[in-house]
Scaffold this active site. Structure first.
Site, PDB file in Angstrom:
ATOM      1  N   ASP A  67       0.919  -1.170  -0.085  1.00 59.67           N
ATOM      2  CA  ASP A  67      -0.099   0.055  -0.060  1.00 59.67           C
ATOM      3  C   ASP A  67       0.783   1.349   0.135  1.00 59.67           C
ATOM      4  OD1 ASP A  67       1.108  -0.264   2.479  1.00 59.67           O
ATOM      5  OD2 ASP A  67      -0.964  -0.739   3.335  1.00 59.67           O
ATOM      6  N   ASP A 136      -7.804  -2.144  13.991  1.00 66.51           N
ATOM      7  CA  ASP A 136      -9.151  -2.211  13.635  1.00 66.51           C
ATOM      8  C   ASP A 136      -9.421  -3.559  12.655  1.00 66.51           C
ATOM      9  OD1 ASP A 136      -8.067  -1.435  11.310  1.00 66.51           O
ATOM     10  OD2 ASP A 136      -9.421   0.552  11.085  1.00 66.51           O
ATOM     11  N   HIS A 138      -7.568  -4.415  10.180  1.00 65.72           N
ATOM     12  CA  HIS A 138      -7.185  -4.065   8.703  1.00 65.72           C
ATOM     13  C   HIS A 138      -5.976  -4.814   8.173  1.00 65.72           C
ATOM     14  CE1 HIS A 138      -5.000   0.043   9.208  1.00 65.72           C
ATOM     15  NE2 HIS A 138      -4.066  -0.990   9.134  1.00 65.72           N
TER      16      HIS A 138
HETATM   17  C1  GLP Z   1      -0.576   0.216   8.788  1.00 65.34           C
HETATM   18  C2  GLP Z   1      -0.216  -0.559   7.491  1.00 65.34           C
HETATM   19  C3  GLP Z   1      -0.420  -1.671   7.519  1.00 65.34           C
HETATM   20  C4  GLP Z   1      -0.074  -2.360   8.819  1.00 65.34           C
HETATM   21  C5  GLP Z   1      -0.588  -1.875  10.110  1.00 65.34           C
HETATM   22  C6  GLP Z   1      -0.301  -2.284  11.439  1.00 65.34           C
HETATM   23  O1  GLP Z   1      -1.777   1.075   8.622  1.00 65.34           O
HETATM   24  N1  GLP Z   1      -0.909   0.185   6.160  1.00 65.34           N
HETATM   25  O2  GLP Z   1       0.074  -2.497   6.417  1.00 65.34           O
HETATM   26  O3  GLP Z   1       0.213  -3.670   9.002  1.00 65.34           O
HETATM   27  O4  GLP Z   1      -0.879  -0.131   9.917  1.00 65.34           O
HETATM   28  O5  GLP Z   1       0.882  -1.496  11.708  1.00 65.34           O
HETATM   29  P1  GLP Z   1       2.178  -1.566  12.796  1.00 65.34           P
HETATM   30  O6  GLP Z   1       2.772  -2.937  12.329  1.00 65.34           O
HETATM   31  O7  GLP Z   1       3.114  -0.499  12.858  1.00 65.34           O
HETATM   32  O8  GLP Z   1       1.304  -1.987  14.003  1.00 65.34           O
END
Ligand code: GLP
Length: 264
Positions: A67, A136, A138
């Site tokens: 992304d 959340d 995602h």
């Molecule tokens: C972001 C990214 C995701 C990632 C998520 C968790 O928003 N777009 O790909 O997995 O957040 O991030 P983190 O690993 O820093 O908790």
């Protein structure tokens, strides 16, 4: 889902890096799926060490990011293309141009998303996708409520995601872009193998939903229950809301015993 509940970040990093080493030993020109966020960083560090020791090489691989924010130039400090270059890609031996991400700065995120989806198809498909998990639920930037069979698309980010990511923007949520381009859930599901990593109690609810909840757009990561080859690497805190945690630990030991039979 193969659930691995591990006692330290080091063990998670080792297990994640092992998946890459195994793949690269079989397929040196593999197509890799890379994720940003902080969760994969220990795995990337481990891979950098293996590369520095001469144990693995990325010279013949290609890699695709999940992304990208809309509206940030590729060289913006928080653009994911720059982030991955700084934390991983620039420290190993990818060929120039071998690591690609969606272009969030063309002015037409719809066309950029469609072009990126096509690039992924043309690549022949991702062999190994690493994933983090949003609080959340995602994955990549597929927020709750979206289609479970989406392709790469522009995405409106939730307040929760923007708040979670404000730490990368001087703790100022207003600086966090409102939109992103993300691989869709169907795009991610095409990866031949997935390794998802989640650590910390702030991920516990999303992990419990992903592993044990009913498939639902409310928790996008639940779609991964339909993936035939996914390993979920968790620490004890992230696993703390799993009802069957004890069974998953026994099952992981059992899987290793079964694998030994297969190699006989
Ligand atoms: C972001 C990214 C995701 C990632 C998520 C968790 O928003 N777009 O790909 O997995 O957040 O991030 P983190 O690993 O820093 O908790």
């Amino acid at each position: 889902m193969n659930i691995e509940i591990l006692s330290s970040t080091a063990k998670i990093a080792e297990a994640g890096a092992q998946a890459y080493s195994d793949l690269l030993a079989k397929k040196p020109d593999a197509v890799l799926g890379l994720a940003t966020g902080s969760s994969p960083l220990p795995i990337y560090d481990q891979l950098i060490s293996l590369y520095e020791d001469g144990a693995i090489s990325f010279a013949d691989t290609r890699a695709f990011l999940l992304d990208e924010y809309v509206g940030l130039a590729a060289d913006h400090e928080q653009a994911y293309r720059r982030f991955i270059e700084e934390v991983f890609a620039g420290k190993v031996d990818f060929a120039p141009g071998a690591v690609q991400g969606p272009d969030g700065d063309t002015g037409d995120p719809f066309a950029a998303a469609a072009a990126y989806e096509q690039k992924l198809v043309d690549s022949g498909g991702v062999d190994l996708q690493i994933l983090g998990l949003g609080t959340d639920g995602h994955i990549a930037f597929n927020e709750p409520g979206g289609s479970l069979s989406s392709k790469t698309h522009p995405q409106v980010l939730t307040e929760q995601t923007r708040a979670d990511n404000a730490r990368f923007f001087d703790d100022n949520i207003d600086e966090v872009p409102q939109f992103a381009i993300t691989q869709g859930l169907a795009t991610i599901m095409r990866a031949k193998q997935i390794v998802l990593v989640a650590e910390g109690s702030q991920k516990a609810e999303a992990v419990a939903q992903m592993v044990e909840g009913g498939g639902s757009a409310l928790w996008p990561a639940t779609v991964l229950q339909w993936h035939p080859n996914i390993t979920v690497l968790l620490d004890e805190d992230a696993a703390s809301k799993l009802k069957l945690a004890d069974f998953y630990k026994a099952e992981a030991r059992g899987r290793r015993a079964l694998a030994r039979l297969e190699n006989k």
